[in-house]
Structures are given as C-alpha cells and as structure tokens.
Design a protein around this motif. Structure first.
Motif, PDB file in Angstrom:
ATOM      1  N   GLY A 182      54.573  36.416  22.563  1.00 29.37           N
ATOM      2  CA  GLY A 182      55.831  36.182  23.264  1.00 29.37           C
ATOM      3  C   GLY A 182      55.725  36.498  24.739  1.00 29.37           C
ATOM      4  N   ASP A 183      55.085  37.607  25.062  1.00 26.81           N
ATOM      5  CA  ASP A 183      54.883  37.970  26.466  1.00 26.81           C
ATOM      6  C   ASP A 183      54.102  36.876  27.195  1.00 26.81           C
ATOM      7  N   TYR A 184      53.060  36.404  26.548  1.00 30.92           N
ATOM      8  CA  TYR A 184      52.201  35.374  27.143  1.00 30.92           C
ATOM      9  C   TYR A 184      53.000  34.105  27.441  1.00 30.92           C
ATOM     10  N   LEU A 187      55.246  34.344  30.325  1.00 32.49           N
ATOM     11  CA  LEU A 187      54.547  34.678  31.579  1.00 32.49           C
ATOM     12  C   LEU A 187      54.954  36.064  32.053  1.00 32.49           C
ATOM     13  N   MET A 188      55.014  36.996  31.117  1.00 41.20           N
ATOM     14  CA  MET A 188      55.454  38.354  31.409  1.00 41.20           C
ATOM     15  C   MET A 188      54.411  39.311  30.846  1.00 41.20           C
ATOM     16  N   MET A 189      53.423  39.651  31.683  1.00 36.54           N
ATOM     17  CA  MET A 189      52.286  40.449  31.228  1.00 36.54           C
ATOM     18  C   MET A 189      52.382  41.884  31.745  1.00 36.54           C
ATOM     19  N   GLU A 190      53.586  42.432  31.752  1.00 38.90           N
ATOM     20  CA  GLU A 190      53.797  43.751  32.342  1.00 38.90           C
ATOM     21  C   GLU A 190      53.410  44.910  31.438  1.00 38.90           C
ATOM     22  N   ARG A 503      62.620  42.969  26.060  1.00 38.46           N
ATOM     23  CA  ARG A 503      61.353  43.331  26.696  1.00 38.46           C
ATOM     24  C   ARG A 503      61.332  42.880  28.157  1.00 38.46           C
ATOM     25  N   ILE A 504      61.803  41.678  28.394  1.00 36.77           N
ATOM     26  CA  ILE A 504      61.802  41.155  29.757  1.00 36.77           C
ATOM     27  C   ILE A 504      62.706  42.007  30.642  1.00 36.77           C
ATOM     28  N   GLN A 505      63.874  42.369  30.120  1.00 37.02           N
ATOM     29  CA  GLN A 505      64.781  43.219  30.892  1.00 37.02           C
ATOM     30  C   GLN A 505      64.153  44.567  31.215  1.00 37.02           C
ATOM     31  N   THR A 506      63.416  45.107  30.260  1.00 32.46           N
ATOM     32  CA  THR A 506      62.850  46.445  30.418  1.00 32.46           C
ATOM     33  C   THR A 506      61.595  46.450  31.277  1.00 32.46           C
ATOM     34  N   LEU A 507      60.725  45.452  31.069  1.00 34.98           N
ATOM     35  CA  LEU A 507      59.390  45.499  31.664  1.00 34.98           C
ATOM     36  C   LEU A 507      59.219  44.648  32.909  1.00 34.98           C
ATOM     37  N   TRP A 659      49.739  23.747  29.889  1.00 34.18           N
ATOM     38  CA  TRP A 659      48.516  24.560  29.861  1.00 34.18           C
ATOM     39  C   TRP A 659      48.662  25.738  28.900  1.00 34.18           C
ATOM     40  N   GLN A 660      49.766  26.474  29.014  1.00 37.73           N
ATOM     41  CA  GLN A 660      49.962  27.634  28.146  1.00 37.73           C
ATOM     42  C   GLN A 660      49.903  27.248  26.674  1.00 37.73           C
ATOM     43  N   ALA A 661      50.619  26.192  26.317  1.00 38.49           N
ATOM     44  CA  ALA A 661      50.696  25.796  24.913  1.00 38.49           C
ATOM     45  C   ALA A 661      49.343  25.322  24.400  1.00 38.49           C
TER      46      ALA A 661
END
Length: 675
Positions: A182-184, A187-190, A503-507, A659-661
C-alpha cells in the motif's frame, strides 16, 4: 561494500554452522575476496569480503578482539580515520595496518553504545559483547549501508546486509507485507522500519540497537538540526568553507587500493564530484580518473555529450560510455530481480544497472556517484515562499524573473506558484496598506489586473474569514479524506483494510508549504525515500561486486548546507548558488552556470512503448489482473489508454501509474508472491 550476517538464538539453541554457510553463500556476490564464519553456542557471525581500501587487504572478518570478549562483523568504510587514530591510541599496530573494523571495535571499547556518535562514513555493523551478553548494532547517518533483521521475541534475532540472506533460512517466513504494498502504490515510503516482507525489518539510518535476552532497544544517535544557522563574513567566506568541506567529502572517498570510476552525467553534481576527484588524484600522482557516462544516439533530446565533453576536455580522464537508449525500463528484469529484494520505485533504475555492469567489465571495484546533490545543497526554490511570507515582494519578484530567465519559463508562472498565496496572508492579518503595495508591484511587473488581484486574493478570502466568524468557526475542521493526498491507483477496499489513509496522515510529510527554506530543506533531507533509494542502489552495485561512494551523503556537508542562509542557496535566480561560487575554476563554466539538465523521461517513454512493448502488453493483458485486490484496475486501464492514444495527452502521473503497476506485477510474479 561487503556482506555481513549473523544469528543470535535468544532461547539458547546452538547456531548451526550450515545455516551461517547458507547465508554467506547467498551473499557471495557482495564479496568475492573471501568468506568466513564465527560461531559460539547460540551466536554466530558471517562475512563476505570485498577489498576496496588499502587496509581491507589485511582485513579478516568476523573479528575477535585479543581478549575474546568482543566479536564484530561489518560492512564499513570509516572516513574520520585520522581523528579516531589520534583519540584511540592503538599502539600495538602500525597505522597503515589498522583496519576500519578495528577502529569501530576500539571505538566501542572506549565509548560503548555511544560509539556510533563518533564515527563518520558508511557503515553497518554488529558487535557481540560477551561480558554484557548483548548484541550492539548500528547503521550510518543516511543509510548508505543496509541492515535488515528478523526478530522473534525470546526466540531469535537474525540480521544481514540483504533480505535474501534471511529468507534462505527455512524457519524465516517468506510472507508478503501488504502494508508495504500500500505504501508503495501510494508513493509514500516514509516508514523506515518495515520491508515488503512481514516481520523482516530495517534498522533505520542514524540508529543504534541493542539486542539481548530482555528484548530490543533502538534509538537515534544523530539527527539534523533544522534550527542551526551559519553566519560567515561574506559570499567568499561561504564559498571557501563549502569548497573545503566538499573537497574533504570527496577526498575521504578516494581511499582505495584499486582503480575507481566516476559517474559523469554532465550535470552539476556528477561533474563537481568528478572534477574535484580528478584534481585530488593528480595531486598525489594517481591520475587519470576513469569516467563512465550514458549517451543517447537515438533519443537525442536526452543526450548530454556537450556537457560531458566540457569536463573531459579539461584532461586527466579515461572516458567510457554506455548507450542509454539501447535498453528499456523492463529489460533485464529477470537478472535484476535475482538481486533486488523489493519492488523498484524509480523508473530510471536501468541506468545504474547498465553503468555498474560496464564498470565491472572494466575491472572496477569503486564508483563515485553525485547522487542527490540536488537535495544536499538545495536548489532553494522555497526561498520564494519565505520571501512571500516575509512580505519582501520586490526581492521575490526579482528572483522569480531571474529563475524564469535561467530556465526559459514564464516569470509570472514562477511568481504565481510561490508569491500569490501570501497576498491572502496580508488580508487575514488586516494589513491592507501592505496588500495594496504588493498588488501595485505585481501589476507593474507582470501586468496582472489589479481588480482581479483584489477580488480573488483580497475580497474573497476576507469574505470567507467573515463567514466563518459568524458561524462561530474560528478554526475550520478538515476531514481526513480531504486532507489526504489522493491515491487513485490503490483499491479502496484494500486501502481501508490496511488503514492506508491513517498511515499517510501519520507518516507523510505535511502538505502545507513550509514557513522557511530551511524547513523545506530539512524535510527533503529526512524523507524515507532517501534511505530506500540508497538501499536499492546498494543492491544494484552489489550485483557486480562494486562499492558506490556518495560524497553528497557526507554528514559534515549535509549539516553545513542545511545551516546556510537562504540567499546562499538561491540568489539571482541561481539555485545551489554556494556550490557554483565555490567551484569557480574547477568546473567548466558551461556546467557551473547551467540552468537545468536533460529530462530523461522521453527515453523512458520510448523504451516502455517501443523497446519493451511486448513485455508491457503481456503484463497488461495477463498479469495485471492478479493485482485486482491491490489496484484500481479501471483507473490503471484509463491511464494506459491515454498513454497509447495518438493525441499524446498522457500526463507524468499516467506514466508513473503504469510503471508502478507493471513493475509490481512483474516483481511479485518473479518472487512467487503474486496473489
């Protein structure tokens, strides 16, 4: 670049020598110059040796100290050797025979678990302290050297330089971590702890860790200070100090017993590293320096040969080239996925693969890289934001015009993004005189209608403020859904299941603009994507038994650049101004005053749609459907059709979505992890 690994059975089981041998053999590519193991009861270490420095030729790891109380395995290059040698007073061995690992061990003997605070360089290591019955581990400041581990409380702790060395043991589970997927996709690799495998974690950069029977203690031994600011006498003083620190950052990475190669793209960063390295090598009679560059004969808009040649014409180089338009981004993935333990994020991954392969064929062991000089020195564009908040409209307008001239864009486009939002700040503060003055300046310099400026940036914000006041809403409450960046590629049911929005809100870094350039600079230097990228670059180099060295990841240089005043980062429209001044006479003038660099996206697009079209179509028609539980397939197909359409309406987001998919589908399929 070497390989390290270890097993610590917390339940008292004896370590099986064959398990250590499996781990050592799995990482054979990281160190062709030797392999060894050490084990005693419930603890064992392994190591793969790659000779790079003169001292490493004498090194034998794992290393046991003279009394047998301490044992260490490491992947390390220590850059402050002279300082440590002076402090630690290791008198029983000639200086030239003291290895970097011996220095780490001596530092631990003097400072204990605080030793990481005294080390400079790229390192990951583990020390078994027999007296304390603790395992002490540490990783360098930015995560150049990787450290992965698997921990089951009261049972076992297993660590290695690569995830595959953990997974080769049958009792380490090979289960997909869907949270990381999900992070990937977002685009949220925090998250700097987790990996794509459940229960396999990373020791974050600039962290130390103690493992014992009672559990794990982990802490940060260093962090960047966003409040510190340097004040020097004048521009020359700043430039001189930068030149000294940058030269030292390059110099300490030239310590080698073998020829080295420098990656030369023609940009400011790689050219700076290459030119300074050439000069330093010439001073000690070790020139010329090998260089390697990507050139483009077919997709010529990506070609940087005029700038590459400007460096080479200075002399002192042996140039080598790869053709960047001969392969596509999906080429050679079977070879790459044998080594890469996580899905690729950046679409330019195939350039380092080609470069490192060529460097290996040339017999190189060390490669210099100008990676992320953009972030370390900073283009300083957020200075415009800072000037807007400070109400320095004349300077803001001057800088916006200068930036536009250097980059061939509209001055008002630059100003609109960074200046107009702060007109509303004046209204909210009831500073109407300053507001009117700013409107007059904007009208004078850009010809924008004063009436429209007053309506849209004065009256409307004021009316909204009054409306909220009468409603008794001095603070507008924002729902989580509206405050989050959109992640349309992610299947919403999957996002809810893994609580991706939370997660996005937090990280994820806050979306509001930073108050100052230094805040923005600090954010960019502390993002999780930095360590993730360095880890992937390490594995690319490891495929070919190479060590990559990054002068711009030098702690001293990063601290200095962050602490600079704003005008040293952006001045008269020039980003990274201090670096341009400092390298006067070292860089060719055409590179010193470059406004930008080539956009490589045409080569990526061409490679995906032409050179790799068969692979792309196969994935989209057969393999992508297996990702339905993770991906919004309708959104993906819409982006794909825009890319295939003849009217060329696809956005950069469309290309990144595709690309991601595609890369995730191929990676999961190769690893046998597809749903």
């Amino acid at each position: 670049m070497s390989g390290m690994m270890g097993i610590y059975y917390l339940d008292g089981r004896s370590v099986d020598k064959q398990d250590l041998e499996k781990m050592v053999n799995t990482l054979a590519h990281r160190g062709p110059d030797g392999a060894d193991i050490w084990h005693d009861g419930n603890l064992g270490f392994g190591h793969r040796m790659l000779w790079t420095t003169p001292e490493s030729l004498l090194e034998k790891l794992p290393l046991v100290n003279q009394t047998g109380d301490l044992v260490i395995t490491s992947d390390a290059r220590i850059d402050n050797r002279e300082e440590l040698l002076s402090i630690l007073q290791i008198n029983d061995c000639p200086v030239e025979k003291i290895t970097d690992t011996q220095l780490i061990l001596a530092a631990y003997q003097k400072w204990g678990e605080l030793c990481s605070e005294h080390l400079l360089g790229d390192f990951a290591f583990a020390i078994w302290d027999r007296k304390k019955e603790t395992l002490f581990c540490a990783r360098d400041h930015f995560g150049v050297k990787p450290f992965y581990y698997y921990h089951q409380p009261n049972q076992e702790f297993i660590f290695a330089s690569e995830i595959k060395a953990l997974l080769c043991l049958p009792h380490v589970p090979r289960r997909l971590n869907e949270v990381r997927i999900g992070d990937y996709l977002a685009l949220m690799m925090e998250d700097q702890n987790i990996t794509t495998y459940k229960n396999i974690l990373r020791l974050p950069p600039a962290h130390s860790m103690v493992v014992s029977q009672s559990g794990i203690q982990q802490w940060s031994y260093w962090s960047l200070n966003p409040e510190h600011e340097i004040h020097l006498a004048d521009n020359e003083a700043y430039a001189q100090e930068f030149r000294q620190i940058f030269t030292e950052a390059v110099k300490c990475r030239l310590r080698t017993a073998f020829p080295m190669i420098s990656q030369l793209s023609g940009g400011l960063d790689s050219s700076a590293v290459t030119c300074v390295a050439r000069n330093l090598l010439a001073e000690v009679g070790k020139s010329p320096l090998h260089t390697i560059s990507s050139i483009f004969d077919k997709v010529t808009e990506c070609d940087e040969r005029p700038f590459i040649n400007a460096v080479l014409e200075q002399g002192g180089f042996i140039p080598h080239y790869i053709h960047g338009d001969e392969f596509g981004p999906l080429s050679n993935l079977d070879s790459i996925f044998q080594y890469e333990d996580e899905a690729l994020l950046g679409p330019s991954h195939f350039y380092p693969w080609m470069i490192y392969r060529a460097a290996k064929e040339l017999g190189m062991r060390i490669s210099l890289d100008g990676f992320d000089g953009d972030t370390t020195v900073s283009h300083g564009i957020a200075r415009l934001t800072e000037l807007g908040r400070q109400g320095k409209w004349k300077t803001l307008i001057q800088e916006a015009k200068a930036i536009a001239a250097h980059h061939n864009v509209s001055p008002y486009v630059v100003f609109r993004s960074h200046g107009l939002p702060y007109l509303q700040d004046l209204v909210k503060k009831w500073q109407w005189i300053e507001f009117v003055k700013a409107v007059q300046l904007i009208h004078k310099h850009f010809g924008v209608s004063r009436k429209l400026l007053i309506i849209y940036h004065g009256i409307k914000p004021l009316w909204e403020q009054i409306r909220l006041f009468w409603r008794g809403q001095h603070r507008q409450k924002i729902s989580p859904a509206s405050s989050l960046p959109k992640t349309p590629l992610v299947n919403r049911n999957f996002a809810k299941r893994i609580r991706l929005d939370e997660r996005i809100q937090t990280l994820d870094p806050p979306q509001e603009a930073p108050l100052t350039l230094r805040q923005e600079h600090w954010r960019s230097l502390t993002q999780g994507i930095l360590a993730y990228t360095l880890e992937q670059m390490d594995q690319y180099a490891a495929m070919f038994s190479l060590e990559v060295r990054h002068p711009f990841m030098d702690k001293r240089l990063v601290e200095f650049c962050l602490a600079l005043p704003s005008e040293q980062k952006l001045y008269q429209g020039w980003g990274r101004m201090i670096m341009r001044r400092a390298l006067e006479g070292i860089l060719p003038e055409s590179i010193q005053w470059r406004g930008g660099k080539a956009d490589l996206s045409p080569n990526f697009n061409n490679g995906l749609l032409n050179r790799d079209r068969q692979i792309l179509d196969q994935v989209m028609s057969q393999k992508i459907k297996h990702l339905e539980k993770y991906i919004n397939l309708d959104f993906l197909q819409t982006a794909y059709q825009r890319i295939l359409s003849a009217d060329n309406q696809a956005s950069n987001d469309d290309w990144m979505t595709l690309w991601q998919a595609v890369i995730l589908a191929l990676w999961l399929d190769f690893k046998g992890l597809a749903p």
